[in-house]
Scaffold this motif. Structure first.
Motif, PDB file in Angstrom:
ATOM      1  N   ALA A 109     -19.467 -16.176  -4.743  1.00 38.06           N
ATOM      2  CA  ALA A 109     -20.891 -16.515  -4.617  1.00 38.06           C
ATOM      3  C   ALA A 109     -21.522 -16.669  -6.001  1.00 38.06           C
ATOM      4  CB  ALA A 109     -21.613 -15.424  -3.820  1.00 38.06           C
ATOM      5  N   LEU A 110     -21.198 -15.769  -6.908  1.00 42.16           N
ATOM      6  CA  LEU A 110     -21.757 -15.862  -8.264  1.00 42.16           C
ATOM      7  C   LEU A 110     -21.290 -17.134  -8.963  1.00 42.16           C
ATOM      8  CD1 LEU A 110     -21.411 -12.122  -9.366  1.00 42.16           C
ATOM      9  CD2 LEU A 110     -23.555 -13.379  -9.002  1.00 42.16           C
TER      10      LEU A 110
ATOM     11  N   GLY B 158     -14.063 -10.345  -4.014  1.00 37.24           N
ATOM     12  CA  GLY B 158     -13.851 -11.793  -3.902  1.00 37.24           C
ATOM     13  C   GLY B 158     -15.092 -12.548  -3.442  1.00 37.24           C
ATOM     14  N   SER B 159     -15.770 -12.033  -2.409  1.00 40.40           N
ATOM     15  CA  SER B 159     -16.944 -12.746  -1.881  1.00 40.40           C
ATOM     16  C   SER B 159     -18.044 -12.806  -2.933  1.00 40.40           C
ATOM     17  CB  SER B 159     -17.474 -12.046  -0.619  1.00 40.40           C
ATOM     18  OG  SER B 159     -16.463 -11.939   0.350  1.00 40.40           O
TER      19      SER B 159
ATOM     20  N   VAL C 185     -15.923  -3.909  -7.901  1.00 42.21           N
ATOM     21  CA  VAL C 185     -17.132  -4.022  -8.725  1.00 42.21           C
ATOM     22  C   VAL C 185     -16.730  -4.323 -10.172  1.00 42.21           C
ATOM     23  CG1 VAL C 185     -19.194  -2.804  -9.510  1.00 42.21           C
ATOM     24  CG2 VAL C 185     -18.367  -2.445  -7.192  1.00 42.21           C
ATOM     25  N   GLU C 186     -15.684  -3.654 -10.638  1.00 40.41           N
ATOM     26  CA  GLU C 186     -15.255  -3.887 -12.035  1.00 40.41           C
ATOM     27  C   GLU C 186     -14.710  -5.306 -12.217  1.00 40.41           C
ATOM     28  OE1 GLU C 186     -14.456   0.752 -13.242  1.00 40.41           O
ATOM     29  OE2 GLU C 186     -12.717  -0.577 -13.030  1.00 40.41           O
ATOM     30  N   ARG C 187     -14.058  -5.813 -11.181  1.00 38.01           N
ATOM     31  CA  ARG C 187     -13.549  -7.196 -11.255  1.00 38.01           C
ATOM     32  C   ARG C 187     -14.714  -8.176 -11.420  1.00 38.01           C
ATOM     33  NH1 ARG C 187     -11.336 -10.520  -6.019  1.00 38.01           N
ATOM     34  NH2 ARG C 187     -11.386 -12.549  -7.010  1.00 38.01           N
ATOM     35  N   VAL C 188     -15.779  -7.956 -10.642  1.00 34.94           N
ATOM     36  CA  VAL C 188     -16.935  -8.867 -10.723  1.00 34.94           C
ATOM     37  C   VAL C 188     -17.600  -8.732 -12.090  1.00 34.94           C
ATOM     38  CG1 VAL C 188     -19.187  -9.414  -9.735  1.00 34.94           C
ATOM     39  CG2 VAL C 188     -17.289  -8.814  -8.227  1.00 34.94           C
ATOM     40  N   GLU C 189     -17.736  -7.498 -12.551  1.00 37.12           N
ATOM     41  CA  GLU C 189     -18.396  -7.306 -13.846  1.00 37.12           C
ATOM     42  C   GLU C 189     -17.624  -7.985 -14.979  1.00 37.12           C
ATOM     43  OE1 GLU C 189     -18.124  -3.773 -15.996  1.00 37.12           O
ATOM     44  OE2 GLU C 189     -20.160  -3.894 -16.785  1.00 37.12           O
ATOM     45  N   LYS C 190     -16.298  -7.938 -14.871  1.00 32.84           N
ATOM     46  CA  LYS C 190     -15.477  -8.552 -15.918  1.00 32.84           C
ATOM     47  C   LYS C 190     -15.724 -10.067 -15.993  1.00 32.84           C
ATOM     48  CE  LYS C 190     -10.839  -8.133 -17.636  1.00 32.84           C
ATOM     49  NZ  LYS C 190      -9.459  -8.042 -17.257  1.00 32.84           N
ATOM     50  N   SER C 191     -15.852 -10.700 -14.829  1.00 34.18           N
ATOM     51  CA  SER C 191     -16.078 -12.151 -14.816  1.00 34.18           C
ATOM     52  C   SER C 191     -17.523 -12.520 -15.116  1.00 34.18           C
ATOM     53  CB  SER C 191     -15.718 -12.735 -13.455  1.00 34.18           C
ATOM     54  OG  SER C 191     -14.373 -12.515 -13.165  1.00 34.18           O
ATOM     55  N   PHE C 192     -18.461 -11.625 -14.759  1.00 32.34           N
ATOM     56  CA  PHE C 192     -19.890 -11.948 -14.922  1.00 32.34           C
ATOM     57  C   PHE C 192     -20.602 -10.776 -15.607  1.00 32.34           C
ATOM     58  CE2 PHE C 192     -18.305 -14.234 -11.236  1.00 32.34           C
ATOM     59  CZ  PHE C 192     -18.683 -15.535 -11.527  1.00 32.34           C
ATOM     60  N   PRO C 193     -20.299 -10.539 -16.890  1.00 29.80           N
ATOM     61  CA  PRO C 193     -20.864  -9.355 -17.548  1.00 29.80           C
ATOM     62  C   PRO C 193     -22.385  -9.376 -17.675  1.00 29.80           C
ATOM     63  CG  PRO C 193     -19.647 -10.742 -19.113  1.00 29.80           C
ATOM     64  CD  PRO C 193     -19.405 -11.305 -17.757  1.00 29.80           C
TER      65      PRO C 193
ATOM     66  N   LEU D  94     -20.466 -19.925  -7.626  1.00 26.21           N
ATOM     67  CA  LEU D  94     -21.169 -21.065  -7.038  1.00 26.21           C
ATOM     68  C   LEU D  94     -22.613 -21.141  -7.548  1.00 26.21           C
ATOM     69  CD1 LEU D  94     -20.870 -23.244  -4.796  1.00 26.21           C
ATOM     70  CD2 LEU D  94     -21.859 -21.589  -3.243  1.00 26.21           C
ATOM     71  N   LEU D  95     -23.314 -20.014  -7.556  1.00 18.56           N
ATOM     72  CA  LEU D  95     -24.713 -20.009  -7.993  1.00 18.56           C
ATOM     73  C   LEU D  95     -24.818 -20.410  -9.459  1.00 18.56           C
ATOM     74  CD1 LEU D  95     -25.900 -16.745  -6.181  1.00 18.56           C
ATOM     75  CD2 LEU D  95     -26.450 -19.114  -5.552  1.00 18.56           C
ATOM     76  N   ARG D  96     -23.858 -19.967 -10.245  1.00 21.68           N
ATOM     77  CA  ARG D  96     -23.876 -20.268 -11.680  1.00 21.68           C
ATOM     78  C   ARG D  96     -23.896 -21.766 -11.966  1.00 21.68           C
ATOM     79  NH1 ARG D  96     -22.587 -16.267 -15.275  1.00 21.68           N
ATOM     80  NH2 ARG D  96     -24.620 -15.305 -15.290  1.00 21.68           N
ATOM     81  N   THR D  97     -23.248 -22.539 -11.099  1.00 19.83           N
ATOM     82  CA  THR D  97     -23.185 -23.986 -11.336  1.00 19.83           C
ATOM     83  C   THR D  97     -24.580 -24.608 -11.244  1.00 19.83           C
ATOM     84  OG1 THR D  97     -22.797 -24.515  -9.009  1.00 19.83           O
ATOM     85  CG2 THR D  97     -20.842 -24.151 -10.365  1.00 19.83           C
ATOM     86  N   GLN D  98     -25.551 -23.870 -10.686  1.00 17.45           N
ATOM     87  CA  GLN D  98     -26.909 -24.425 -10.509  1.00 17.45           C
ATOM     88  C   GLN D  98     -27.891 -23.918 -11.562  1.00 17.45           C
ATOM     89  OE1 GLN D  98     -28.251 -24.432  -6.364  1.00 17.45           O
ATOM     90  NE2 GLN D  98     -26.156 -23.987  -5.766  1.00 17.45           N
ATOM     91  N   ASN D  99     -27.351 -23.311 -12.619  1.00 22.40           N
ATOM     92  CA  ASN D  99     -28.148 -22.901 -13.793  1.00 22.40           C
ATOM     93  C   ASN D  99     -29.378 -22.037 -13.522  1.00 22.40           C
ATOM     94  OD1 ASN D  99     -26.410 -24.348 -15.514  1.00 22.40           O
ATOM     95  ND2 ASN D  99     -27.447 -26.242 -14.881  1.00 22.40           N
ATOM     96  N   PRO D 100     -29.221 -20.939 -12.798  1.00 20.51           N
ATOM     97  CA  PRO D 100     -30.360 -20.020 -12.670  1.00 20.51           C
ATOM     98  C   PRO D 100     -30.633 -19.339 -14.004  1.00 20.51           C
ATOM     99  CG  PRO D 100     -28.379 -19.001 -11.789  1.00 20.51           C
ATOM    100  CD  PRO D 100     -28.000 -20.411 -12.160  1.00 20.51           C
ATOM    101  N   ALA D 101     -31.875 -18.842 -14.186  1.00 18.26           N
ATOM    102  CA  ALA D 101     -32.200 -18.139 -15.431  1.00 18.26           C
ATOM    103  C   ALA D 101     -31.467 -16.802 -15.485  1.00 18.26           C
ATOM    104  CB  ALA D 101     -33.711 -17.893 -15.504  1.00 18.26           C
ATOM    105  N   ARG D 102     -31.336 -16.175 -14.339  1.00 19.21           N
ATOM    106  CA  ARG D 102     -30.767 -14.831 -14.291  1.00 19.21           C
ATOM    107  C   ARG D 102     -30.317 -14.549 -12.856  1.00 19.21           C
ATOM    108  NH1 ARG D 102     -32.721  -9.797 -16.905  1.00 19.21           N
ATOM    109  NH2 ARG D 102     -34.226 -11.021 -18.046  1.00 19.21           N
ATOM    110  N   ILE D 103     -29.268 -13.741 -12.715  1.00 19.26           N
ATOM    111  CA  ILE D 103     -28.855 -13.319 -11.365  1.00 19.26           C
ATOM    112  C   ILE D 103     -28.817 -11.796 -11.335  1.00 19.26           C
ATOM    113  CG2 ILE D 103     -27.154 -13.472  -9.515  1.00 19.26           C
ATOM    114  CD1 ILE D 103     -26.065 -16.018 -10.758  1.00 19.26           C
ATOM    115  N   ILE D 104     -29.433 -11.235 -10.298  1.00 23.04           N
ATOM    116  CA  ILE D 104     -29.393  -9.791 -10.061  1.00 23.04           C
ATOM    117  C   ILE D 104     -28.674  -9.606  -8.725  1.00 23.04           C
ATOM    118  CG2 ILE D 104     -30.802  -7.758  -9.536  1.00 23.04           C
ATOM    119  CD1 ILE D 104     -33.098  -9.223 -11.108  1.00 23.04           C
ATOM    120  N   SER D 105     -27.688  -8.722  -8.690  1.00 24.60           N
ATOM    121  CA  SER D 105     -26.968  -8.482  -7.450  1.00 24.60           C
ATOM    122  C   SER D 105     -27.358  -7.108  -6.895  1.00 24.60           C
ATOM    123  CB  SER D 105     -25.454  -8.529  -7.740  1.00 24.60           C
ATOM    124  OG  SER D 105     -24.717  -8.311  -6.563  1.00 24.60           O
TER     125      SER D 105
END
Ligand code: PRP
Ligand code: URA
Length: 206
Positions: free
Chosen positions: A140-141, A135-136, A164-172, A143-154
């Motif tokens: 966070a992802l 969930g956290s 982890v699979e839940r996050v990957e599903k939403s942010f592949p 929220l960050l996405r709304t600011q149009n970064p080029a790329r996000i690495i976690s």
């Protein structure tokens, strides 16, 4: 994309973190070191730029990581040592902070502080040691996405498989570099075997 580390050194660090005998100072040092090793594993995706320097043999142009295009965002509080680790390798990048606290009954994360600089067009390195329900990290992802970064690495240390699979599903398209994926969560949504509460262990609180 989930990338679980195969490094024996990273696994060694994770197991030292799991050890209940590891005190807070050592715990923070291990989180710093783990973040640096995960950063090295993720470094292929960082922006690079030629830079001209003067060496003992005259001018030299070499590949440098383009620190002006990178921001490291920590999810407080347990990620602070990880952010220090990243900043010790890349001391010219910007730092940002999202403070999130998981409600221990509903397991929903609550944002209580947001101090992220401008990330538009930049590479964000998001750090948080634990991915339990996910969930956290998910919030966070989002929220960050709304600011149009080029790329996000976690960069994460231990994650429960389902989180982890839940996050990957939403942010592949987010590269999740994680030291170790553990099998499950207990009834209180703690990772099993995990390492307990990372924030409490890092800062001597209960
Ligand atoms: C921990 C951890 C993550 C979150 C993971 O922080 O650092 O941010 O829990 O749980 P989730 O995947 O189920 O959301 P916590 O909320 O305990 O705050 P703290 O770092 O201040 O202790
Ligand atoms: N937060 C932690 O620090 N540890 C867990 O196992 C779950 C959430």
């Amino acid at each position: 994309m989930i990338v679980e580390s195969r490094s024996p050194l990273v696994k060694h660090i994770v197991n030292r973190l799991r050890d209940a005998g590891t005190d807070a100072a050592a715990f923070r040092a291990l989180l710093r070191e783990c973040a640096r090793l995960l950063l090295a594993e993720a470094a292929d995706a960082l922006p690079v730029a030629d830079r001209k320097i003067t060496t003992w043999q005259g001018n030299f142009t070499g590949d440098f990581i383009d620190e002006s295009k990178i921001v490291c965002v920590a999810i407080l509080r347990a990620a602070l040592p990880m952010q220090e680790g990243v900043l010790s390798s890349l001391d010219g990048i910007e730092g940002g902070f999202l403070a999130m606290k998981r409600d221990e009954e509903t397991f929903q994360s609550h944002l209580y502080y947001n101090r992220v600089p401008d990330i538009e067009g930049k590479t964000v390195i998001l750090v948080d040691p634990m991915v339990a329900t996910g969930g956290s990290l998910h919030d966070a992802l989002a929220l960050l996405r709304t600011q149009n970064p080029a790329r996000i690495i976690s960069l994460n240390v231990i994650g429960a498989k389902e989180g982890v699979e839940r996050v990957e599903k939403s942010f592949p398209d987010v590269a999740i570099h994680i030291a170790q994926i553990d099998p499950t969560l207990n009834k209180d949504a703690y990772i099993v075997p995990g390492l307990g509460d990372a924030g409490d262990r890092a800062y001597n609180t209960v």
